[in-house]
Design a protein around this motif. Structure first.
Motif, PDB file in Angstrom:
ATOM      1  N   GLY A 218      28.291-100.077  24.825  1.00  0.00           N
ATOM      2  CA  GLY A 218      28.400-101.532  24.804  1.00  0.00           C
ATOM      3  C   GLY A 218      27.664-102.183  25.955  1.00  0.00           C
ATOM      4  O   GLY A 218      27.042-103.245  25.795  1.00  0.00           O
ATOM      5  N   THR A 219      27.699-101.554  27.139  1.00  0.00           N
ATOM      6  CA  THR A 219      26.978-102.089  28.299  1.00  0.00           C
ATOM      7  C   THR A 219      25.472-102.048  28.079  1.00  0.00           C
ATOM      8  O   THR A 219      24.753-102.997  28.428  1.00  0.00           O
ATOM      9  CB  THR A 219      27.359-101.291  29.555  1.00  0.00           C
ATOM     10  OG1 THR A 219      28.779-101.370  29.753  1.00  0.00           O
ATOM     11  CG2 THR A 219      26.653-101.846  30.780  1.00  0.00           C
TER      12      THR A 219
ATOM     13  N   GLY B  40      29.902-105.618  27.824  1.00  0.00           N
ATOM     14  CA  GLY B  40      30.021-104.320  27.175  1.00  0.00           C
ATOM     15  C   GLY B  40      31.460-103.882  27.019  1.00  0.00           C
ATOM     16  O   GLY B  40      31.813-103.220  26.028  1.00  0.00           O
TER      17      GLY B  40
END
Length: 323
Positions: free
Chosen positions: A24-25, A91
């Motif tokens: 997600g990051t 994220g």
């Protein structure tokens, strides 16, 4: 499962959660300056409240008449660290289905069926309340910045750095999101029997005053618009929670038998109504008693002396049952 197996299960789910947050990051880091399928970039979305301010309220660093709407960076690593920081927080939100499912999968085996159902309901409501508070804060932050940056524009011009602006924005989003969990806490305390409606129904004025004081201290900019929106929103949500407590307590009282409210040292009233357990019953007519006589003798009148001195038996001696 043994203790070692629990630790191994926890480690496995923790690694899956960290992997999801890392993915997600990375997505948020790319999204920060890249548009997907015509959507605005992450940087544009987060800068939009600042860019909605009038141009004369922002410092321009390009020297042109074009409104570039850029934030100030005072160090060589500030843009990269700011992008990394924002990407990490976003994220965490993007990967929330992954790590929430792992947390749910770890605690579910230790819960009963009804506990799993209630836990899922409360976690879902908590996520929705947090998102609702964050979305409200996103639309409020523009009005707060307008008040804070234009209050002294005759003598000065605000030149916000990216770090200060994003800290202000993310703090406001976090405070609104966490504050919106307050009514859910009140409802949970009422369901477990700790907080009763009778204890809070006469304290609305005090509760409202405390909510306004809380909003005044917790909003990062202390601008009146943000404080007012947060306080009014919390007041409405807390009032909804109080009404839920009232309805829930009334429902419990209907299911509670009256004898549970009586004093332990006093007798319960008799149920003497028609058809009740203690209602008077008609007395039946007496039945005749069979006569007794001595063995080998004529019937004798039954009196107190004979009963006291003679043993009676229909057939056989008085000791036949013993011998």
């Amino acid at each position: 499962m043994s203790v070692v197996e629990h630790i191994q299960e926890f480690r496995r789910r923790l690694l899956i959660s960290l992997g999801g947050i890392l993915v997600g990051t990375i997505i948020a880091f790319i999204w920060y300056q890249t548009s997907f399928w015509g959507t605005p970039t992450l940087g544009e979305i987060l800068r939009d409240p600042y860019c909605s301010l009038p141009p004369e309220a922002r410092a321009s660093f390009s020297g042109s008449e074009v409104d570039d709407c850029r934030l100030l960076a005072t160090g060589p690593f500030d843009p990269f660290m700011l992008r990394l920081k924002v990407s990490g927080l976003v994220g965490l939100v993007i990967a929330s289905p992954v790590w929430l499912s792992q947390v749910w999968g770890f605690i579910t085996p230790g819960l009963m069926k009804n506990e799993r159902r209630w836990t899922f309901v409360f976690v879902s409501i908590a996520v929705l309340l947090f998102v609702a508070g964050a979305v409200l804060a996103y639309f409020v932050v523009a009005f707060g910045l307008d008040f804070l940056l234009t209050i002294g524009d005759e003598a000065s011009m605000a030149a916000l750095t990216g770090d200060r602006y994003f800290n202000f924005l993310l703090s406001l989003l976090l405070i609104f999101g966490v504050s919106f969990e307050l009514p859910l806490i009140i409802i949970m305390l009422n369901l477990v029997g700790i907080l009763q409606y009778e204890a809070i129904k006469d304290k609305r004025r005090m509760i409202i005053m405390l909510l306004f004081v809380f909003a005044a201290f917790m909003t990062p900019g202390q601008d009146p618009f943000s404080m007012l929106v947060l306080a009014i929103s919390l007041t409405l949500l807390v009032e909804f929670a109080i009404q839920f407590c009232r309805i829930n307590d009334k429902r419990k009282d209907r299911k509670r038998p009256d004898w549970l409210d009586s004093d332990d040292l006093s007798a319960s009233p008799l149920d003497t109504a028609v058809g009740g357990e203690e209602a008077p019953q008609p007395v039946q007519a007496p039945a005749p008693v069979d006569g007794y006589q001595l063995r080998g003798s004529a019937p004798m009148a039954d009196n107190g002396a004979n009963r006291a001195s003679t043993s009676f038996k229909k057939g056989g001696s008085a000791f036949d049952d013993v011998l």
